[in-house]
Scaffold this active site. Structure first.
Site, short mmCIF file in Angstrom:
data_model
loop_
_atom_site.label_atom_id
_atom_site.label_comp_id
_atom_site.label_asym_id
_atom_site.label_seq_id
_atom_site.Cartn_x
_atom_site.Cartn_y
_atom_site.Cartn_z
N ASP A 42 5.18 -16.12 20.54
CA ASP A 42 4.96 -16.40 19.12
C ASP A 42 6.26 -16.86 18.46
OD1 ASP A 42 3.08 -15.84 16.62
OD2 ASP A 42 5.09 -15.12 16.11
N TYR A 47 11.49 -19.66 11.92
CA TYR A 47 12.40 -18.82 12.70
C TYR A 47 13.64 -19.58 13.17
CZ TYR A 47 8.24 -15.77 13.04
OH TYR A 47 7.13 -15.01 12.76
N LYS A 72 4.08 -21.87 13.66
CA LYS A 72 3.51 -21.76 12.31
C LYS A 72 4.20 -22.75 11.38
CE LYS A 72 3.59 -16.78 13.24
NZ LYS A 72 4.87 -16.57 13.92
N HIS A 105 1.61 -20.21 7.83
CA HIS A 105 2.43 -18.99 7.93
C HIS A 105 2.14 -17.97 6.83
CE1 HIS A 105 6.54 -17.61 9.68
NE2 HIS A 105 5.84 -16.59 9.30
N1 LIG Z 1 3.28 -14.15 10.48
C1 LIG Z 1 4.25 -13.50 9.86
O1 LIG Z 1 4.43 -13.61 8.63
C2 LIG Z 1 5.14 -12.59 10.65
C3 LIG Z 1 5.93 -11.65 9.97
C4 LIG Z 1 6.72 -10.80 10.75
C5 LIG Z 1 6.72 -10.92 12.13
N2 LIG Z 1 5.96 -11.88 12.76
C6 LIG Z 1 5.94 -12.05 14.23
O2 LIG Z 1 5.68 -10.77 14.83
C7 LIG Z 1 6.74 -10.45 15.71
C8 LIG Z 1 6.93 -8.95 15.80
O3 LIG Z 1 7.19 -8.39 14.53
P1 LIG Z 1 8.64 -7.88 14.09
O4 LIG Z 1 9.66 -8.63 14.84
O5 LIG Z 1 8.64 -7.93 12.61
O6 LIG Z 1 8.63 -6.32 14.45
P2 LIG Z 1 8.25 -5.38 15.71
O7 LIG Z 1 7.89 -6.18 16.90
O8 LIG Z 1 7.28 -4.37 15.19
O9 LIG Z 1 9.61 -4.60 15.93
C9 LIG Z 1 10.77 -5.21 16.40
C10 LIG Z 1 11.88 -4.17 16.34
O10 LIG Z 1 11.55 -3.04 17.14
C11 LIG Z 1 12.56 -2.84 18.14
N3 LIG Z 1 11.84 -2.51 19.39
C12 LIG Z 1 11.21 -3.37 20.24
N4 LIG Z 1 10.63 -2.69 21.25
C13 LIG Z 1 10.90 -1.38 21.05
C14 LIG Z 1 10.58 -0.20 21.77
N5 LIG Z 1 9.86 -0.23 22.88
N6 LIG Z 1 11.03 0.99 21.27
C15 LIG Z 1 11.75 1.05 20.12
N7 LIG Z 1 12.10 -0.05 19.40
C16 LIG Z 1 11.68 -1.26 19.86
C17 LIG Z 1 13.34 -4.11 18.22
O11 LIG Z 1 14.69 -3.84 18.47
P3 LIG Z 1 15.45 -4.39 19.80
O12 LIG Z 1 15.56 -5.87 19.65
O13 LIG Z 1 16.76 -3.67 19.71
O14 LIG Z 1 14.60 -3.96 20.96
C18 LIG Z 1 13.20 -4.68 16.81
O15 LIG Z 1 14.19 -4.14 15.96
C19 LIG Z 1 7.94 -11.22 15.14
O16 LIG Z 1 8.99 -11.29 16.03
C20 LIG Z 1 7.27 -12.52 14.81
O17 LIG Z 1 7.07 -13.30 15.99
C21 LIG Z 1 5.16 -12.70 12.02
#
Ligand SMILES: NC(=O)c1ccc[n+]([C@@H]2O[C@H](COP(=O)([O-])OP(=O)(O)OC[C@H]3O[C@@H](n4cnc5c(N)ncnc54)[C@H](OP(=O)(O)O)[C@@H]3O)[C@@H](O)[C@H]2O)c1
Length: 274
Positions: A42, A47, A72, A105
């Protein structure tokens, strides 16, 4: 790889989120994820990492047709001419001839949704993307978009994790036959200190993050956790070798609250999510 089927799309249940992954780290994590078995990546125009995502795809040597790639369009590019240019720019950066899924998005109240959806359907018909969908759409917007779109909208990508109550918007997606793709599925790491998830994890020999992801995939919700750490890629991927009981699912569902959001709905103010 298990998939969720929606309107002809087969979306792998686990993908790699790439928001905030940059440069060499991004390319390296994408390539390693694909080597480990991830088949869904994704990214987004916003980004600023589509080139590196493409680099990772090529470095992995996994066949292009085996990987589901989502990008997106940012809301400031929702006028029809800008949207087409944005889609073409994304493909040029990724060095792909098409993506698997192209999403709006965030909603943009300043540009008529009918015009934006018309342009999105046009880029699909032109072969720039295999499927189209939306992200951060409320119940009202999901229903309006489904009515206005001449092509099937296969998903709504929204914030979903056990600490946030999204039951109404999930029900609306399902009623429209759309897949739910959960972003921030581990609440940006917040779930790792949750006592209920940690206790249930201990009973299964799993971490709190794995229980959290299992809770979602067990409901056929696609998850796209992000990590910058190679060692966490496998942890987040290993959620298909155990089941949560009905009682455990209910206990985890009870953690949700309406103010559990970790991502600001910054672009469009504070919409009424119901
Ligand atoms: N459509 C939208 O508006 C939108 C908005 C937000 C996000 N997104 C997409 O969704 C994806 C995921 O969401 P997100 O990046 O916001 O948050 P997330 O995946 O919920 O969390 C990422 C965070 O959690 C940590 N992490 C990862 N695996 C872990 C584990 N097993 N144990 C503990 N901590 C862990 C990571 O740190 P480390 O790097 O240190 O592991 C990072 O700080 C994004 O990357 C993006 O592609 C889309």
């Amino acid at each position: 790889m298990q998939v969720v089927e929606a309107k002809g799309a087969r979306i792998p249940l686990i993908g790699l989120g790439t928001w905030d992954l940059r440069g060499r780290t991004c390319a390296r994590v994408v390539a390693e994820a694909l080597r480990l078995g991830y088949r869904h990546i994704d990214t987004a125009e916003m980004y600023g990492n589509e080139s590196e995502v493409g680099e990772g795809l090529r470095a992995s040597a996994v066949k292009r047709s085996d990987v589901f790639v989502t990008t997106k369009v940012w809301p400031s590019h929702f006028s029809p001419r800008d949207l087409e240019r944005s889609a073409k720019d994304s493909l040029a950066k990724l060095r792909l001839s098409e993506v698997d899924l192209l999403l709006l998005h965030w909603p943009n109240p300043n540009i008529p949704l009918a015009d934006t959806l018309g342009a999105l359907c046009k880029v699909k018909q032109a072969g720039l993307t295999r499927h189209i969908g939306v992200s951060n759409f409320t119940v009202a917007l999901i229903n309006e978009a489904a009515r206005l779109s001449s092509e099937p909208l296969v998903c709504n990508q929204i914030e979903v994790h056990p600490l946030l109550d999204q039951t109404k918007v999930i029900a609306a997606c399902r009623a429209q036959g759309m897949a739910v793709v959960a972003y921030s599925p581990i609440a940006r790491g917040a779930v790792k200190s949750n006592k209920v998830l940690t206790r249930i994890g201990k009973e299964h020999g799993k971490t709190a993050a794995q229980v959290c992801l299992r809770f979602l995939v067990q409901q056929d919700i696609v998850v796209i956790p992000r990590t910058s750490k190679i060692e966490r890629l496998m942890e987040n991927f290993s959620v298909f070798d155990f089941d949560l009981s009905t009682n455990e699912m209910q206990e985890i569902a009870a953690l949700a609250s309406r103010d559990g959001r970790v991502v600001d709905f910054a672009y469009s103010g504070s919409p009424n999510w119901d």
